[in-house]
Design an enzyme around this catalytic site. Structure first.
Site, short mmCIF file in Angstrom:
data_model
loop_
_atom_site.label_atom_id
_atom_site.label_comp_id
_atom_site.label_asym_id
_atom_site.label_seq_id
_atom_site.Cartn_x
_atom_site.Cartn_y
_atom_site.Cartn_z
N PRO A 123 0.85 -1.05 -0.11
CG PRO A 123 -0.78 -1.44 1.82
CD PRO A 123 0.65 -1.96 1.24
CE LYS A 124 2.61 7.42 -3.69
NZ LYS A 124 2.28 8.41 -2.47
CB VAL A 125 1.36 4.25 4.04
CG1 VAL A 125 0.97 4.87 5.31
CG2 VAL A 125 1.41 2.65 4.31
CG ASP A 277 -1.40 8.44 -1.52
OD1 ASP A 277 -0.90 7.25 -1.56
OD2 ASP A 277 -1.07 9.23 -1.92
N GLY A 278 -3.04 4.67 -2.83
CA GLY A 278 -2.73 3.98 -3.73
C GLY A 278 -1.84 2.52 -3.42
#
Length: 587
Positions: A123-125, A277-278
């Site tokens: 995950p893009k934290v 966010d991605g």
């Protein structure tokens, strides 16, 4: 060249084509560039200095991208615009923060992944990037990302963040980690909960002079270990031993873009302990730390979620006129993706709202999706200096009794009237859309709202884009309207009757309708004295009476033809109607 590569290049060139340079003089270009730079720096100071988010990240990124396009067009020798941190950084990063390449879609992900396996996805934290420096197992530096080369040392805040080990069991001279300080969440679902301003809250807590209670709620997600263990599996195992175990639970192997898309959507909808966010795709092995350069990283790439709000440039403004003469305003914007929709037009509603918003071509607007996925304007985020306002139609010239005839100044309302009567619950002309009517209006005999009733297929076949077979189909649908009940003709004409009154209307002929008194109109549901007067005035209008007379003559002629046909022996269908798909007539 592979099919994926060809598609990628096509998308690349399409994106370049959309980024054409504005037609500005050098003086205007310099003014627009300077003003936008000034605004971006103001937002930078608020965000990095005060921890305040005055504009959404996606909108900021889009504006900065637009500024760089303008620089490329008018100031090619200038360095591309980049965010400026208020403190400019005072501490060197021992290893630069490279950032990640951002990929726009699954096709770009597939292209980027080619020849790069093994690969992993995380995950893009959404938090604040930092560098952790340990010497002989003791935390000695906590450095903000800054510009990737220099940042601020936040070490005094580390003691208030339980997620940051002050000491680790690895006693090597120097151990460097890069990661994301994030606000811990309970069952956060990105699809429903959104960003919740988490990143700004973290930044604000770290930048305050006094320790913030929020520091105790921060976690750390380590996404890079410069010169650490060679493979992702080895790095995650070692990180767990050091006390950094968050990332290992959220690191998955992937072999193609479909698996990346699967995890991306799964994490978008699932309950997570942080805001995202991605996703970020990592190569298994990374280059030596001494080769890391800010903005230069082909070993990791991000595929961000489509933001709930995106920005776009207003290219032009249309002023559609509805069948009743109401003028509205619509923004034509540079195409943008929102959820699964490509947005090119955004309705503003009334002329008054457009004037109040004062939007002109060149302005940047924020667009979101309202109920049922309809694009709507959120706000204006940037206004160009030179305000060239289009001239809308004169409202006084258009009303419910205007434009029954095909004139140049009436084209918009006339088309709206035709589109209305085509609808399934009016005269039901299947497949005859606004574009079809636009073609038919090229015929010199298309004089008024019901001229199409007398058209022949040979006429229609002379028009560009209409084949002889299609012309026969259209004329067949035109002829079928003779079977529509009287109420539908009343509705097609546009008589201002509410639906409840129309459904209760007992009349079956035009003479009956025209003979009604004001009192009899008020006997219908939803019709009061004011509306009754309006209906009476409307039906006495000279243009309306001409339309009704024409419809009556045409219907009488059709009945005469039908009677003549019944008097003849039954004949097979003529050859010219063969091959036409004829639906049942609607009621």
């Amino acid at each position: 060249m592979s099919g994926k590569t060809a598609l990628w290049l096509l998308c690349l060139f399409a994106g370049t084509a959309q980024a054409l340079c504005p037609r500005w003089t050098p003086v205007r270009a310099a003014e627009e560039i300077a003003r936008l730079q000034q605004q971006l720096r103001s937002w930078d100071r608020a965000y990095y200095g005060d921890g305040e988010t005055l504009i959404e990240d996606a909108l900021y990124d889009n504006l900065q991208h637009r500024l760089r396009q303008w620089q490329h067009c008018f100031q090619p020798a200038a360095a591309p615009d980049r965010s400026v941190w208020a403190d400019n950084g005072t501490v060197d990063h021992p290893v630069a923060h490279t950032g990640v390449k951002k990929l726009p879609d699954k096709l770009a992900v597939a292209y980027w992944m080619q020849g790069k396996g093994p690969l992993w996805v995380q995950p893009k934290v959404d938090g604040v990037a930092v560098t952790l420096v340990y010497r002989q197992g003791k935390l000695v530096s906590l450095i903000s990302r800054g510009d990737g080369l220099k940042g601020q040392n936040w070490l005094e805040k580390a003691a208030y963040i339980p997620a940051l080990p002050q000491a680790i069991p690895d006693k090597r001279p120097v151990l460097i980690l890069q990661g994301e300080l994030f606000l811990t969440m309970t069952d956060h679902r990105q699809v429903t909960d959104g960003g919740q301003n988490a990143r700004a809250q973290v930044a604000g807590a770290l930048r305050r002079q006094q320790p913030s209670p929020l520091l105790s709620q921060l976690g750390i997600f380590i996404w890079a270990w410069p010169d650490g263990p060679q493979t992702m599996t080895q790095r995650q195992a070692a990180l767990k031993q050091l006390g950094f175990d968050v990332a290992s639970a959220w690191t998955q192997p992937v072999s193609d873009e479909e698996e990346v898309a699967l995890w991306r959507m799964r994490w978008f909808r699932s309950a997570l302990p942080f805001v995202t966010d991605g996703v970020v795709i990592h190569q298994d092995r990374r280059s030596a730390a001494k080769q890391w350069i800010p903005g230069s990283n082909d070993e990791s790439a991000a595929w961000k979620y489509t933001p709930p709000v995106v920005s776009s440039e207003v290219q032009s403004i249309d002023f559609p006129i509805g069948r009743t003469g109401k003028i509205s305003s619509v923004l034509n914007v540079a195409p943008v993706q929102l959820d699964d929709k490509t947005v090119r037009r955004v309705s503003l509603g009334s002329l008054a709202r457009w004037r109040a918003l004062d939007i002109v071509p060149g302005d940047q607007v924020a667009i979101g999706l309202a109920g049922q996925g309809i694009p709507h304007l959120k706000k204006v985020i940037w206004r160009v200096i030179e305000r060239t306002r289009p001239e809308p139609p004169v409202a006084e010239n258009y009303h419910s009794l205007s434009c029954f005839y095909n004139r140049a100044d009436c084209r918009k309302q006339f088309l709206s009237r035709l589109s209305w009567l085509s609808q399934r619950d009016v005269l039901d002309l299947p497949g005859i859309q606004r574009s079809t009517w636009q073609r038919l209006l090229q015929l010199p005999d298309f004089v008024h709202l019901f001229s199409w009733l007398e058209m022949e297929s040979e006429q229609l076949a002379t028009l560009p884009g209409i084949t002889p077979l299609r012309a026969k189909q259209i004329v067949h649908y035109f002829n079928q309207v003779q079977h529509q009940p009287f109420r539908r003709w009343v509705k097609a004409l546009g008589v201002p009757l509410p639906a409840s009154a129309l459904n209760a209307l007992p009349d079956s002929t035009w003479p009956q309708l025209l003979a009604r008194s004001l009192q009899s109109w008020q006997q219908l549901p939803g019709v009061g004295a004011t509306l009754a007067q309006r209906i009476d005035t409307w039906l006495k209008d000279e243009q309306v009476r001409k339309m009704i007379d024409f419809i009556q003559r045409w219907q009488a002629a059709q009945k005469g033809l039908a009677s003549a046909t019944l008097a003849q022996p039954e004949q097979p269908d003529p050859p010219e109607t063969q091959g036409i798909n004829v639906p049942d007539a609607g009621n």
